[in-house]
Design a protein around this motif. Sequence first.
Motif: not given
Length: 82
Positions: A3-5, A17-21, A29-33
Amino acid sequence: MNNITISNLDDDIKSRLKKRAEKHGRSLEEEAREILCMALTENHEHPINLATILEERFANLGDLELPEILREPIRTGSTFEE
């Protein structure tokens, strides 16, 4: 898997990032990955090739041939001598 923070993430970036997800139907988390995976693998797996990109973009047009453009001979440059 480890895990990373990510600390001190700008509010605007987090919001984007939320809007893109949401747009892709993923969790934050899935979108960032997915973004990290794309950023770290894209150039190694598929180097950018403009000819291939154009061919794929216009493939649905079928066999399209453009007419040959006749060229004139190259003109000589002016010397401005008297």
